[in-house]
Scaffold this motif. Structure first.
Motif, PDB file in Angstrom:
ATOM      1  N   LEU A 176     -11.324   4.130   0.839  1.00  0.00           N
ATOM      2  CA  LEU A 176     -12.185   2.952   1.001  1.00  0.00           C
ATOM      3  C   LEU A 176     -11.362   1.733   1.358  1.00  0.00           C
ATOM      4  CD1 LEU A 176     -13.285   1.636  -2.505  1.00  0.00           C
ATOM      5  CD2 LEU A 176     -11.504   3.331  -2.204  1.00  0.00           C
ATOM      6  N   PRO A 177     -12.003   0.682   1.892  1.00  0.00           N
ATOM      7  CA  PRO A 177     -11.254  -0.507   2.305  1.00  0.00           C
ATOM      8  C   PRO A 177     -10.755  -1.296   1.110  1.00  0.00           C
ATOM      9  CG  PRO A 177     -13.602  -0.870   2.579  1.00  0.00           C
ATOM     10  CD  PRO A 177     -13.431   0.579   2.213  1.00  0.00           C
ATOM     11  N   GLY A 178      -9.553  -1.858   1.244  1.00  0.00           N
ATOM     12  CA  GLY A 178      -9.047  -2.723   0.194  1.00  0.00           C
ATOM     13  C   GLY A 178      -9.779  -4.046   0.182  1.00  0.00           C
ATOM     14  N   ASP A 179     -10.244  -4.495   1.363  1.00  0.00           N
ATOM     15  CA  ASP A 179     -11.019  -5.727   1.489  1.00  0.00           C
ATOM     16  C   ASP A 179     -12.275  -5.416   2.293  1.00  0.00           C
ATOM     17  OD1 ASP A 179     -10.378  -9.054   2.926  1.00  0.00           O
ATOM     18  OD2 ASP A 179     -12.110  -8.201   1.859  1.00  0.00           O
ATOM     19  N   PRO A 180     -13.444  -5.271   1.655  1.00  0.00           N
ATOM     20  CA  PRO A 180     -14.671  -4.919   2.390  1.00  0.00           C
ATOM     21  C   PRO A 180     -15.021  -5.897   3.500  1.00  0.00           C
ATOM     22  CG  PRO A 180     -14.994  -4.663   0.031  1.00  0.00           C
ATOM     23  CD  PRO A 180     -13.681  -5.362   0.216  1.00  0.00           C
ATOM     24  N   GLU A 181     -14.568  -7.160   3.384  1.00  0.00           N
ATOM     25  CA  GLU A 181     -14.872  -8.150   4.403  1.00  0.00           C
ATOM     26  C   GLU A 181     -13.950  -8.027   5.613  1.00  0.00           C
ATOM     27  OE1 GLU A 181     -17.911  -9.302   2.195  1.00  0.00           O
ATOM     28  OE2 GLU A 181     -17.436 -10.100   4.186  1.00  0.00           O
ATOM     29  N   ASN A 182     -12.851  -7.313   5.455  1.00  0.00           N
ATOM     30  CA  ASN A 182     -11.906  -7.127   6.558  1.00  0.00           C
ATOM     31  C   ASN A 182     -11.371  -5.705   6.491  1.00  0.00           C
ATOM     32  OD1 ASN A 182     -10.023  -7.265   8.579  1.00  0.00           O
ATOM     33  ND2 ASN A 182      -8.942  -9.037   7.764  1.00  0.00           N
ATOM     34  N   ARG A 183     -12.136  -4.771   7.040  1.00  0.00           N
ATOM     35  CA  ARG A 183     -11.811  -3.349   6.906  1.00  0.00           C
ATOM     36  C   ARG A 183     -10.492  -2.980   7.576  1.00  0.00           C
ATOM     37  NH1 ARG A 183     -16.704  -0.191   9.250  1.00  0.00           N
ATOM     38  NH2 ARG A 183     -16.376  -1.714  10.893  1.00  0.00           N
ATOM     39  N   SER A 184     -10.117  -3.709   8.615  1.00  0.00           N
ATOM     40  CA  SER A 184      -8.903  -3.355   9.347  1.00  0.00           C
ATOM     41  C   SER A 184      -7.635  -3.827   8.653  1.00  0.00           C
ATOM     42  CB  SER A 184      -8.962  -3.959  10.757  1.00  0.00           C
ATOM     43  OG  SER A 184      -9.010  -5.375  10.685  1.00  0.00           O
ATOM     44  N   LYS A 185      -7.752  -4.618   7.582  1.00  0.00           N
ATOM     45  CA  LYS A 185      -6.581  -5.188   6.942  1.00  0.00           C
ATOM     46  C   LYS A 185      -5.864  -4.169   6.063  1.00  0.00           C
ATOM     47  CE  LYS A 185      -5.085  -9.293   4.397  1.00  0.00           C
ATOM     48  NZ  LYS A 185      -5.507 -10.540   3.711  1.00  0.00           N
ATOM     49  N   THR A 186      -6.542  -3.651   5.056  1.00  0.00           N
ATOM     50  CA  THR A 186      -5.932  -2.642   4.168  1.00  0.00           C
ATOM     51  C   THR A 186      -6.948  -1.579   3.822  1.00  0.00           C
ATOM     52  OG1 THR A 186      -6.535  -3.862   2.167  1.00  0.00           O
ATOM     53  CG2 THR A 186      -4.359  -4.317   3.120  1.00  0.00           C
ATOM     54  N   MET A 187      -6.446  -0.376   3.589  1.00  0.00           N
ATOM     55  CA  MET A 187      -7.279   0.722   3.092  1.00  0.00           C
ATOM     56  C   MET A 187      -6.561   1.315   1.885  1.00  0.00           C
ATOM     57  SD  MET A 187      -9.907   0.826   5.117  1.00  0.00           S
ATOM     58  CE  MET A 187     -10.666   2.410   4.786  1.00  0.00           C
ATOM     59  N   ILE A 188      -7.339   1.826   0.938  1.00  0.00           N
ATOM     60  CA  ILE A 188      -6.733   2.415  -0.255  1.00  0.00           C
ATOM     61  C   ILE A 188      -7.301   3.804  -0.491  1.00  0.00           C
ATOM     62  CG2 ILE A 188      -6.324   0.172  -1.333  1.00  0.00           C
ATOM     63  CD1 ILE A 188      -8.700   0.657  -3.123  1.00  0.00           C
ATOM     64  N   ILE A 189      -6.489   4.629  -1.118  1.00  0.00           N
ATOM     65  CA  ILE A 189      -6.911   5.962  -1.554  1.00  0.00           C
ATOM     66  C   ILE A 189      -6.868   5.983  -3.074  1.00  0.00           C
ATOM     67  CG2 ILE A 189      -6.311   8.407  -1.624  1.00  0.00           C
ATOM     68  CD1 ILE A 189      -5.321   8.239   1.168  1.00  0.00           C
ATOM     69  N   VAL A 190      -7.966   6.402  -3.667  1.00  0.00           N
ATOM     70  CA  VAL A 190      -8.055   6.526  -5.125  1.00  0.00           C
ATOM     71  C   VAL A 190      -8.174   8.009  -5.455  1.00  0.00           C
ATOM     72  CG1 VAL A 190      -9.352   5.944  -7.197  1.00  0.00           C
ATOM     73  CG2 VAL A 190      -9.190   4.288  -5.335  1.00  0.00           C
ATOM     74  N   ARG A 191      -7.258   8.497  -6.280  1.00  0.00           N
ATOM     75  CA  ARG A 191      -7.285   9.892  -6.704  1.00  0.00           C
ATOM     76  C   ARG A 191      -7.502   9.946  -8.215  1.00  0.00           C
ATOM     77  NH1 ARG A 191      -4.919  12.703  -2.298  1.00  0.00           N
ATOM     78  NH2 ARG A 191      -3.589  11.350  -1.010  1.00  0.00           N
ATOM     79  N   GLY A 192      -8.293  10.916  -8.637  1.00  0.00           N
ATOM     80  CA  GLY A 192      -8.575  11.081 -10.057  1.00  0.00           C
ATOM     81  C   GLY A 192     -10.069  11.129 -10.306  1.00  0.00           C
ATOM     82  N   SER A 193     -10.550  12.281 -10.749  1.00  0.00           N
ATOM     83  CA  SER A 193     -11.994  12.479 -10.887  1.00  0.00           C
ATOM     84  C   SER A 193     -12.625  11.530 -11.896  1.00  0.00           C
ATOM     85  CB  SER A 193     -12.281  13.934 -11.293  1.00  0.00           C
ATOM     86  OG  SER A 193     -11.629  14.252 -12.509  1.00  0.00           O
ATOM     87  N   VAL A 194     -11.844  11.011 -12.865  1.00  0.00           N
ATOM     88  CA  VAL A 194     -12.407  10.113 -13.873  1.00  0.00           C
ATOM     89  C   VAL A 194     -13.008   8.877 -13.219  1.00  0.00           C
ATOM     90  CG1 VAL A 194     -11.873   8.667 -15.850  1.00  0.00           C
ATOM     91  CG2 VAL A 194     -10.873  10.942 -15.682  1.00  0.00           C
ATOM     92  N   LEU A 195     -12.274   8.241 -12.303  1.00  0.00           N
ATOM     93  CA  LEU A 195     -12.765   7.044 -11.622  1.00  0.00           C
ATOM     94  C   LEU A 195     -13.647   7.399 -10.433  1.00  0.00           C
ATOM     95  CD1 LEU A 195     -12.851   4.010 -11.275  1.00  0.00           C
ATOM     96  CD2 LEU A 195     -10.696   4.140 -10.013  1.00  0.00           C
ATOM     97  N   VAL A 196     -13.319   8.477  -9.741  1.00  0.00           N
ATOM     98  CA  VAL A 196     -14.056   8.835  -8.533  1.00  0.00           C
ATOM     99  C   VAL A 196     -15.512   9.163  -8.848  1.00  0.00           C
ATOM    100  CG1 VAL A 196     -14.197  10.553  -6.675  1.00  0.00           C
ATOM    101  CG2 VAL A 196     -11.995   9.579  -7.308  1.00  0.00           C
ATOM    102  N   LYS A 197     -15.799   9.585 -10.081  1.00  0.00           N
ATOM    103  CA  LYS A 197     -17.181   9.877 -10.458  1.00  0.00           C
ATOM    104  C   LYS A 197     -18.092   8.681 -10.222  1.00  0.00           C
ATOM    105  CE  LYS A 197     -16.237  13.435 -13.955  1.00  0.00           C
ATOM    106  NZ  LYS A 197     -16.270  13.769 -15.401  1.00  0.00           N
ATOM    107  N   SER A 198     -17.576   7.473 -10.426  1.00  0.00           N
ATOM    108  CA  SER A 198     -18.385   6.273 -10.208  1.00  0.00           C
ATOM    109  C   SER A 198     -18.744   6.124  -8.730  1.00  0.00           C
ATOM    110  CB  SER A 198     -17.626   5.035 -10.688  1.00  0.00           C
ATOM    111  OG  SER A 198     -17.363   5.102 -12.070  1.00  0.00           O
ATOM    112  N   TYR A 199     -17.777   6.368  -7.847  1.00  0.00           N
ATOM    113  CA  TYR A 199     -18.059   6.287  -6.424  1.00  0.00           C
ATOM    114  C   TYR A 199     -19.022   7.388  -5.994  1.00  0.00           C
ATOM    115  CZ  TYR A 199     -14.174   2.986  -6.156  1.00  0.00           C
ATOM    116  OH  TYR A 199     -13.359   1.896  -6.324  1.00  0.00           O
ATOM    117  N   VAL A 200     -18.885   8.557  -6.579  1.00  0.00           N
ATOM    118  CA  VAL A 200     -19.811   9.652  -6.281  1.00  0.00           C
ATOM    119  C   VAL A 200     -21.229   9.249  -6.665  1.00  0.00           C
ATOM    120  CG1 VAL A 200     -20.465  12.020  -6.866  1.00  0.00           C
ATOM    121  CG2 VAL A 200     -18.052  11.452  -6.493  1.00  0.00           C
TER     122      VAL A 200
END
Length: 314
Positions: free
Chosen positions: A201-225
């Motif tokens: 997902l983008p690090g800054d939703p208002e500027n998608r081309s600036k940074t992107m991040i990867i989050v690994r770990g089902s504990v937190l990813v459940k919220s995005y799911v």
């Protein structure tokens, strides 16, 4: 050469009465077979048994090298399967965040995720869409590859895409390759979820081309799911809503889409797959249509629909 003994190349050519072209072909074949050797500027014939021994020795060396490479490959595969892969699986319960500020790093990481995904790939695209259709074509091919590998692939897009013919075609192309697509009025930000344990997902939703991040770990990813699943349940298929029908209800749009596909001879299962809905939903709609049109069989329903459906809708 066997009867005359060693001689020069020119002498042998004259004795065999061969021109230079034919003689060159003959020498090349004999050399490849190991049937001649050069000693002190003169060519000698090699007995076939000796040549065969040399060939067999080379074959055995190659076979031994291949066997050694196969053992090494097996050892690496076993290490990945029994040591490192389980270890990474345990680490997936921990939350790890990786940040990418350069496009090359982002693209490489995203390609790795698409290659490694095994079960599910869910994506959220709020827009705006790329103006270069080549970008979408590459994305379509990546989605098609995942579908062919057996990955359940779902995507959510803004309903406003239906106002553009080229984007409407792209949505239909996604459906055709096996991607389940839903449309929503609004989505918060770009989101890619792989196998329910990795999020891109983008690090800054208002500027998608600036940074992107990867989050690994089902504990937190459940919220995005959960966020994706909520939007998915409230979305509609691109085949059930078009700008020309914005005044109708969602249920009416869905029924019209089912009628359209029924008229084209689609089965319940195929209709459900195209519209991204449950097969039972299609069956209930067909039953209601049969009751409304006072028919007793699906065949009769299809006949009436084909006769009464507006050709413009087909």
């Amino acid at each position: 050469m066997t009867t005359r003994g060693s001689s020069t190349v020119s002498e042998t050519n004259r004795y065999a009465d061969l021109d230079e072209t034919h003689a060159a072909d003959g020498w090349r074949i004999l050399h490849d077979l190991g049937l001649v050797r050069i000693v002190l500027g003169r060519v000698e014939a090699v007995h076939p048994d000796a040549a065969l021994t040399v060939v067999m020795d080379e074959y055995m060396r190659n076979a031994a090298a291949q066997s050694q490479n196969a053992r090494a490959l097996n050892e690496r595969a076993q290490a990945l399967l029994t040591v490192f892969r389980p270890a990474v699986g345990r680490l997936q319960e921990r939350v790890v965040v990786e940040t990418y500020a350069d496009r090359e790093g982002r693209d490489s990481a995203l390609l790795d995720l698409h290659t490694a995904v095994r079960h599910t790939a869910d994506s959220l695209h709020p827009g705006p869409m790329p103006s270069d259709m080549a970008v979408l074509e590459r994305s379509l091919e990546m989605d098609a590859v995942m579908v062919r590998r057996g990955v359940r692939t779902r995507a959510v897009y803004p309903r406003s895409l239906l106002e553009s013919p080229k984007y409407t075609k792209y949505l239909h192309d996604l459906c055709d390759v096996g991607v389940s697509v839903r449309l929503v009025d609004h989505a918060p930000h770009d989101l890619l979820i792989f196998d329910t344990h990795t999020v891109f997902l983008p690090g800054d939703p208002e500027n998608r081309s600036k940074t992107m991040i990867i989050v690994r770990g089902s504990v937190l990813v459940k919220s995005y799911v959960a966020i994706f699943q909520d939007l998915w349940l409230h979305g509609t298929s691109p085949l059930t809503a078009t700008p020309a029908r914005t005044g109708g209800s969602e249920q009416g749009d869905q029924e019209r889409a089912i009628v359209k596909l029924l008229s084209n001879g689609y089965s319940d299962e195929r209709i459900a797959r195209r519209l991204g809905i449950a097969r039972r939903t299609v069956q209930r709609a067909v039953t209601k249509l049969m009751e409304r049109m006072d028919v007793s069989s699906r065949f009769e329903l299809g006949f009436k629909l084909a006769r009464e459906t507006d050709p413009a809708d087909l």
